[in-house]
Design a protein around this motif. Structure first.
Motif, short mmCIF file in Angstrom:
data_model
loop_
_atom_site.label_atom_id
_atom_site.label_comp_id
_atom_site.label_asym_id
_atom_site.label_seq_id
_atom_site.Cartn_x
_atom_site.Cartn_y
_atom_site.Cartn_z
N GLY A 33 -27.10 41.24 78.64
CA GLY A 33 -26.60 40.41 77.55
C GLY A 33 -26.34 39.01 78.06
N THR A 34 -26.15 38.09 77.13
CA THR A 34 -25.88 36.70 77.49
C THR A 34 -24.61 36.24 76.79
OG1 THR A 34 -28.24 36.22 77.74
CG2 THR A 34 -26.76 34.34 77.47
N ALA A 35 -23.73 35.64 77.57
CA ALA A 35 -22.52 35.01 77.01
C ALA A 35 -22.79 33.50 76.91
CB ALA A 35 -21.32 35.30 77.89
N HIS A 36 -22.59 32.93 75.70
CA HIS A 36 -22.86 31.51 75.47
C HIS A 36 -21.55 30.78 75.20
CE1 HIS A 36 -25.09 27.96 74.22
NE2 HIS A 36 -24.27 27.86 73.15
N VAL A 37 -21.35 29.67 75.89
CA VAL A 37 -20.12 28.87 75.74
C VAL A 37 -20.52 27.46 75.31
CG1 VAL A 37 -18.04 28.00 76.86
CG2 VAL A 37 -18.98 30.24 77.53
N GLU A 38 -19.81 26.92 74.26
CA GLU A 38 -20.08 25.56 73.81
C GLU A 38 -18.81 24.96 73.20
OE1 GLU A 38 -21.84 26.66 69.38
OE2 GLU A 38 -23.24 26.08 70.97
N ASP A 39 -18.85 23.63 72.97
CA ASP A 39 -17.77 22.91 72.29
C ASP A 39 -16.44 22.96 73.03
OD1 ASP A 39 -19.48 22.20 70.24
OD2 ASP A 39 -19.00 24.00 69.06
N ALA A 40 -16.48 22.93 74.34
CA ALA A 40 -15.24 22.84 75.12
C ALA A 40 -15.03 21.40 75.57
CB ALA A 40 -15.31 23.77 76.32
N ASP A 41 -13.81 20.89 75.42
CA ASP A 41 -13.46 19.52 75.83
C ASP A 41 -12.43 19.56 76.94
OD1 ASP A 41 -15.11 18.52 73.87
OD2 ASP A 41 -13.49 18.44 72.37
N ASP A 42 -12.53 18.60 77.88
CA ASP A 42 -11.48 18.49 78.88
C ASP A 42 -10.31 17.69 78.33
OD1 ASP A 42 -12.17 15.83 79.04
OD2 ASP A 42 -13.28 16.03 80.95
N LEU A 43 -9.29 17.44 79.15
CA LEU A 43 -8.07 16.79 78.67
C LEU A 43 -8.31 15.34 78.25
CD1 LEU A 43 -5.47 18.22 81.21
CD2 LEU A 43 -5.88 18.95 78.85
N ILE A 44 -9.36 14.74 78.77
CA ILE A 44 -9.67 13.35 78.43
C ILE A 44 -10.52 13.28 77.17
CG2 ILE A 44 -10.74 11.22 79.29
CD1 ILE A 44 -10.19 12.17 82.09
N GLY A 45 -11.08 14.41 76.75
CA GLY A 45 -11.91 14.42 75.56
C GLY A 45 -13.38 14.51 75.83
#
Length: 299
Positions: A33-45
């Motif tokens: 299977g594949t885990a997909h991660v998106e739309d994560a921002d760091d503390l600076i944006g």
């Protein structure tokens, strides 16, 4: 394969944990299977790039394996701290677990990693377990945490050595007395438990009768009876109250028979030729008439 998303949370400043439940209409293993991660921002944006990670799906427990003691295997004094068993058709890389339990519930256990589909697990000490039936239980747990069914086998433990139950001599003796030359003479030793028929008990006589008995050796008549054979030689001797002793031997559980067992006054030997000890003639043979001759013998 269906998934349901759980609630995720930050476990620290740079780690997000999300739990997923995988549901299947049938068992599966080896699928990826594949885990997909998106739309994560760091503390600076700053928005991170999308990321994927692969994983393997496995909800099938190990199966088809077998754990067993060798045919005819038993536990005695000699091997109770070096017991072994074998397992076959095990899943490589899985953990194996085992317990060996006596009839009172006392047990020893162990585990390891399967390095080969067939392995011998050895060096197991069961001296703390009671005599009687020992039950082996064995199972596997694969790297995904799936636990297989328990496979079992049994063996017997007996650390009490067999003892001599009786010693009897050849029925060809005349009321327990050896009298015939060139005849065979037999000793039967009966034990109270099955013996290792490849072991050899030591049979001896007191007095030794070296000139009367030429012994050929012995063999197992069955699991509980040892036969010892000799040939009688006329040595012109008279010996009474001869003891037969037996020592040595190993029982079927590998326990050495301790001590010496003796049948006292088992038989006598009488091959001494009688002799004339006295001759009396009456009346004087020089006179006419009947003469009486009297012979006195040594026995």
């Amino acid at each position: 394969v269906y998934t349901s998303m759980g609630d995720g949370a930050w476990t620290d400043a740079d780690t997000w944990t999300e739990n997923f439940d995988f549901v299947s209409l049938s068992s599966y293993t080896g699928s990826t299977g594949t885990a997909h991660v998106e739309d994560a921002d760091d503390l600076i944006g700053n928005n991170m790039d999308d990321a994927d990670g692969e994983f393997t799906l496995d909800n099938v427990a190990p199966s088809g394996y077998d754990a067993y003691f060798d045919v005819g295997y038993s536990v005695g004094t000699a091997n109770q701290d070096s017991v072994y068993f074998t397992f076959d058709l095990a899943e490589l890389g899985a953990w194996y677990f085992y317990t060996i339990t006596d009839e009172s519930g006392n047990d020893v256990d162990g585990n390891g990693i399967v390095m080969s589909m067939t392995e011998v697990v050895s060096g197991i000490a069961v001296s703390g377990l009671e005599d009687g039936t020992l039950t082996l239980e064995f199972w596997l747990e694969d790297v995904a945490g799936n636990v297989g069914a328990v496979d079992s086998d049994t063996t017997e433990k007996d650390t009490v050595a067999a003892t001599v139950e009786s010693i009897t001599v050849s029925e060809d003796t005349d009321n327990g007395i050896l009298t015939e030359n060139d005849e065979e003479f037999w000793v039967w030793i009966t034990y109270d438990d099955d013996m290792d028929t490849s072991s050899t008990p030591l049979v001896s006589f007191d007095p030794t009768l070296d000139s009367t008995l030429s012994c050929l050796g012995g063999w197992a008549l069955d699991e509980m009876t040892w036969v010892y054979a000799c040939v009688i030689t006329d040595s012109n001797e008279d010996v009474e109250d001869i003891d037969v002793s037996v020592s040595g031997g190993v029982d079927a559980f590998g326990n050495a028979v301790a001590g010496t067992f003796t049948e006292t006054d088992a038989f006598d030997v009488d091959m001494l030729q009688p002799t004339v000890t006295n001759v009396e003639v009456n009346p004087n043979p020089a006179l006419a008439g009947p003469v009486n001759l009297t012979l006195s013998l040594s026995e």
